[in-house]
Motif scaffolding. Sequence first.
Motif, PDB file in Angstrom:
ATOM      1  N   GLY A  66       2.894   3.998 -13.416  1.00 22.85           N
ATOM      2  CA  GLY A  66       1.516   3.665 -13.079  1.00 22.85           C
ATOM      3  C   GLY A  66       0.888   4.787 -12.274  1.00 22.85           C
ATOM      4  N   SER A  67       0.293   4.451 -11.154  1.00 21.06           N
ATOM      5  CA  SER A  67      -0.325   5.452 -10.292  1.00 21.06           C
ATOM      6  C   SER A  67       0.644   6.004  -9.259  1.00 21.06           C
ATOM      7  N   ALA A  68       1.859   5.467  -9.223  1.00 22.47           N
ATOM      8  CA  ALA A  68       2.853   5.901  -8.240  1.00 22.47           C
ATOM      9  C   ALA A  68       3.657   7.075  -8.778  1.00 22.47           C
ATOM     10  N   ALA A  69       3.996   7.997  -7.885  1.00 22.76           N
ATOM     11  CA  ALA A  69       4.813   9.143  -8.241  1.00 22.76           C
ATOM     12  C   ALA A  69       5.757   9.447  -7.094  1.00 22.76           C
ATOM     13  N   GLN A  70       6.970   9.866  -7.433  1.00 23.42           N
ATOM     14  CA  GLN A  70       7.928  10.232  -6.406  1.00 23.42           C
ATOM     15  C   GLN A  70       8.682  11.474  -6.829  1.00 23.42           C
ATOM     16  N   ASP A  71       8.852  12.367  -5.876  1.00 21.67           N
ATOM     17  CA  ASP A  71       9.619  13.576  -6.100  1.00 21.67           C
ATOM     18  C   ASP A  71      11.094  13.206  -6.228  1.00 21.67           C
ATOM     19  N   GLY A  72      11.691  13.530  -7.378  1.00 21.73           N
ATOM     20  CA  GLY A  72      13.099  13.219  -7.607  1.00 21.73           C
ATOM     21  C   GLY A  72      14.029  14.350  -7.248  1.00 21.73           C
ATOM     22  N   GLY A  73      13.491  15.463  -6.716  1.00 19.10           N
ATOM     23  CA  GLY A  73      14.321  16.589  -6.316  1.00 19.10           C
ATOM     24  C   GLY A  73      14.378  17.680  -7.364  1.00 19.10           C
ATOM     25  N   SER A  74      15.075  18.765  -7.030  1.00 19.42           N
ATOM     26  CA  SER A  74      15.235  19.908  -7.927  1.00 19.42           C
ATOM     27  C   SER A  74      16.712  20.094  -8.245  1.00 19.42           C
ATOM     28  N   TYR A  75      17.002  20.275  -9.523  1.00 19.07           N
ATOM     29  CA  TYR A  75      18.384  20.373  -9.992  1.00 19.07           C
ATOM     30  C   TYR A  75      18.469  21.422 -11.093  1.00 19.07           C
ATOM     31  N   ALA A  76      19.718  21.737 -11.456  1.00 12.24           N
ATOM     32  CA  ALA A  76      19.909  22.636 -12.588  1.00 12.24           C
ATOM     33  C   ALA A  76      19.529  21.954 -13.891  1.00 12.24           C
ATOM     34  N   ARG A  77      19.793  20.619 -13.976  1.00 16.65           N
ATOM     35  CA  ARG A  77      19.491  19.899 -15.204  1.00 16.65           C
ATOM     36  C   ARG A  77      19.530  18.401 -14.947  1.00 16.65           C
ATOM     37  N   VAL A  78      18.903  17.665 -15.837  1.00 15.46           N
ATOM     38  CA  VAL A  78      19.038  16.212 -15.889  1.00 15.46           C
ATOM     39  C   VAL A  78      20.111  15.894 -16.918  1.00 15.46           C
ATOM     40  N   VAL A  79      21.100  15.113 -16.526  1.00 17.38           N
ATOM     41  CA  VAL A  79      22.224  14.788 -17.398  1.00 17.38           C
ATOM     42  C   VAL A  79      21.967  13.501 -18.174  1.00 17.38           C
ATOM     43  N   ASP A  80      21.509  12.468 -17.475  1.00 15.83           N
ATOM     44  CA  ASP A  80      21.295  11.150 -18.082  1.00 15.83           C
ATOM     45  C   ASP A  80      20.153  10.447 -17.385  1.00 15.83           C
ATOM     46  N   ALA A  81      19.432   9.653 -18.140  1.00 16.43           N
ATOM     47  CA  ALA A  81      18.424   8.768 -17.565  1.00 16.43           C
ATOM     48  C   ALA A  81      18.400   7.490 -18.397  1.00 16.43           C
ATOM     49  N   TYR A  82      18.580   6.340 -17.729  1.00 15.35           N
ATOM     50  CA  TYR A  82      18.588   5.048 -18.400  1.00 15.35           C
ATOM     51  C   TYR A  82      17.646   4.100 -17.676  1.00 15.35           C
ATOM     52  N   VAL A  83      16.772   3.450 -18.451  1.00 19.72           N
ATOM     53  CA  VAL A  83      15.950   2.393 -17.887  1.00 19.72           C
ATOM     54  C   VAL A  83      16.699   1.073 -18.031  1.00 19.72           C
ATOM     55  N   ILE A  84      16.604   0.239 -17.015  1.00 17.28           N
ATOM     56  CA  ILE A  84      17.308  -1.037 -16.979  1.00 17.28           C
ATOM     57  C   ILE A  84      16.326  -2.123 -16.575  1.00 17.28           C
ATOM     58  N   LYS A  85      16.161  -3.119 -17.432  1.00 18.59           N
ATOM     59  CA  LYS A  85      15.372  -4.291 -17.055  1.00 18.59           C
ATOM     60  C   LYS A  85      16.321  -5.468 -16.919  1.00 18.59           C
ATOM     61  N   LYS A  86      16.304  -6.082 -15.733  1.00 25.05           N
ATOM     62  CA  LYS A  86      17.211  -7.182 -15.463  1.00 25.05           C
ATOM     63  C   LYS A  86      16.566  -8.509 -15.841  1.00 25.05           C
ATOM     64  N   ALA A  87      17.383  -9.552 -15.880  1.00 24.19           N
ATOM     65  CA  ALA A  87      16.909 -10.859 -16.334  1.00 24.19           C
ATOM     66  C   ALA A  87      15.825 -11.433 -15.442  1.00 24.19           C
ATOM     67  N   ASP A  88      15.770 -10.996 -14.170  1.00 27.88           N
ATOM     68  CA  ASP A  88      14.734 -11.513 -13.256  1.00 27.88           C
ATOM     69  C   ASP A  88      13.406 -10.770 -13.397  1.00 27.88           C
ATOM     70  N   GLY A  89      13.334  -9.793 -14.334  1.00 31.38           N
ATOM     71  CA  GLY A  89      12.086  -9.094 -14.592  1.00 31.38           C
ATOM     72  C   GLY A  89      11.933  -7.777 -13.866  1.00 31.38           C
ATOM     73  N   ARG A  90      12.825  -7.450 -12.961  1.00 28.66           N
ATOM     74  CA  ARG A  90      12.722  -6.189 -12.232  1.00 28.66           C
ATOM     75  C   ARG A  90      13.303  -5.047 -13.074  1.00 28.66           C
ATOM     76  N   SER A  91      12.666  -3.887 -12.980  1.00 30.98           N
ATOM     77  CA  SER A  91      13.066  -2.731 -13.776  1.00 30.98           C
ATOM     78  C   SER A  91      13.545  -1.603 -12.880  1.00 30.98           C
ATOM     79  N   PHE A  92      14.596  -0.913 -13.332  1.00 29.27           N
ATOM     80  CA  PHE A  92      15.198   0.171 -12.568  1.00 29.27           C
ATOM     81  C   PHE A  92      15.454   1.369 -13.484  1.00 29.27           C
ATOM     82  N   LEU A  93      15.633   2.498 -12.841  1.00 27.03           N
ATOM     83  CA  LEU A  93      15.989   3.724 -13.548  1.00 27.03           C
ATOM     84  C   LEU A  93      17.262   4.269 -12.936  1.00 27.03           C
ATOM     85  N   ALA A  94      18.270   4.497 -13.774  1.00 25.87           N
ATOM     86  CA  ALA A  94      19.497   5.166 -13.355  1.00 25.87           C
ATOM     87  C   ALA A  94      19.393   6.621 -13.799  1.00 25.87           C
TER      88      ALA A  94
END
Length: 535
Positions: A347-375
């Motif tokens: 949405g309108s929110a943004a957060q600095d995730g840091g600086s790295y050599a590379r991104v290895v994996d990114a998974y979105v997770i939506k749980k049964a209670d409706g909350r969503s997370f990113l691994a």
Amino acid sequence: MQRKKIIKLAALAVSGLLLFTGCGRENASSLSPETIPSSDNSTGAEGTPPATQGSFAEPKNTEASGQPSKDPNPSGAPAAPVVSILQEQKEWYTEDGQTPLLTVNSSIVTIENQGCDALRRAVTQSFPGIRDNYEDMLEQAEAFYEEQQETNPLYFSGYSLTSRAELCRSDTSVTSFRVLYSDYMGGAHGNYGYKGITFDTADGRELTLTDLLTDAEGFYEKAAAYLSEKLEADYAEDLFPDYRESVEASLKDEYLSCWYLDGAGITMVYSPYFLGPYALGTVEITLPYGEFDQYIKEDYRKPQECVIARVPINEDFSALIGEESPATVSLTKEQEYGEVKITLLSGSAAQDGGSYARVVDAYVIKKADGRSFLALVCDYASDDFELSIYELTGGKVEKCDELSGASLDGSHMAPDRLGIAMHLDVLGTYTGQMEYLLDEEGKLTATEDIFTVQTHHVLTVKRELPVTIDGANSSLPAGTKLLITGTDNADTACFTVQDSGQTGTISYTKNPEGWGILIDGVSEYEFFEDLPYAG
């Protein structure tokens, strides 16, 4: 033109040769050089040659093992399948047992929770592990070995075959994988490739691309234009002149399984030599659910109540989790140090995730209670991993947890649990495996006290080593050979004696004055001839 077609077919033939796992249709794959984090649960000790038979040794069969997880949803409400991916490995050696001739590594994929019987049967059939006869390949490897002994004895590399599955999306609608195939059969380099395989979660059917569509012809036309535009913008100078024809052909079911479903859409994956020369590598382009929604059946594109799905970088994955505003993992290149800067947007929110050599994996997770997370797994440098969990519910971005030295290993993948590989420096450098639970607040909790370690590194004791065996203080004499099998990464390491199979533990403390550990106040190097630390 005819020569290019032959080159393309030759590249794709690699996939046909590598269907030793029995995966899906005979149509094979597309290729990629991308490194995929894995759950390589192979075991076995260096310096322990197997018995011999004929001109080559019998294989070391190191079949993967793991404990089944509890059903994450005993109430029977809709839930994503719990997917477990483990690796089975076999090795064949020369007659003296010292040199590997052939190594075969293949995924065993299982569905662990109840209520997914049809999917479980289909997945087990498609990813059964190693089930083939390699007599011809062993004969070729042995001939190559003998040839190299006469010409370049120091540069022999055994043949290898690998099939490694990676979960890309799992929910009550679909369960989708991409599978890395690679081989080395002599020469300057090996070959590698990807195949996509997608199942209807409810009935276990393997889906074709057309199975997903309401208007196949309309989809093909728009997708071909979309893909060609992206390719022209990003790879124009590296494409073959006839790349558009190749793109159009790749969308048809009778061609290849070069697609899979993930958190953002239908991702097409193209091999070296398919759109351009080998140096181009693999090209992956996502056809977004939102942009192609009029052509995709609702069951396969609608927001999921419970899902885990791989997230392509710089692609919006909000549609699958039902968020009204775009959500992306955005990367920008930092010119000064060559790193990538990560920005998480929801949405309108943004957060600095840091600086790295590379991104290895990114998974979105939506749980049964409706909350969503990113691994999110990132690498500072040379496999120096960090796993972070962010909440993305309702257009916010908030960091919930992190594990230094951790990455996703694929051994367990579900909205409530993740298989994690941890970097461990205890009597050597190892990768430990553990199942972690992901709770409603986005916190990770280990399910066991000990990380499982599976290694080929044999340690040789050079002075009497204090240990605990069967709960009692004991010791191992000089000359004992052992393997580390686990550690809590705090003060205890588990071992198995190579010859007898006897098991026990070693108590240690971290060296307060520097790097390394102490055993009874004495440096670990005083007790072992060599320790396999990396770096």
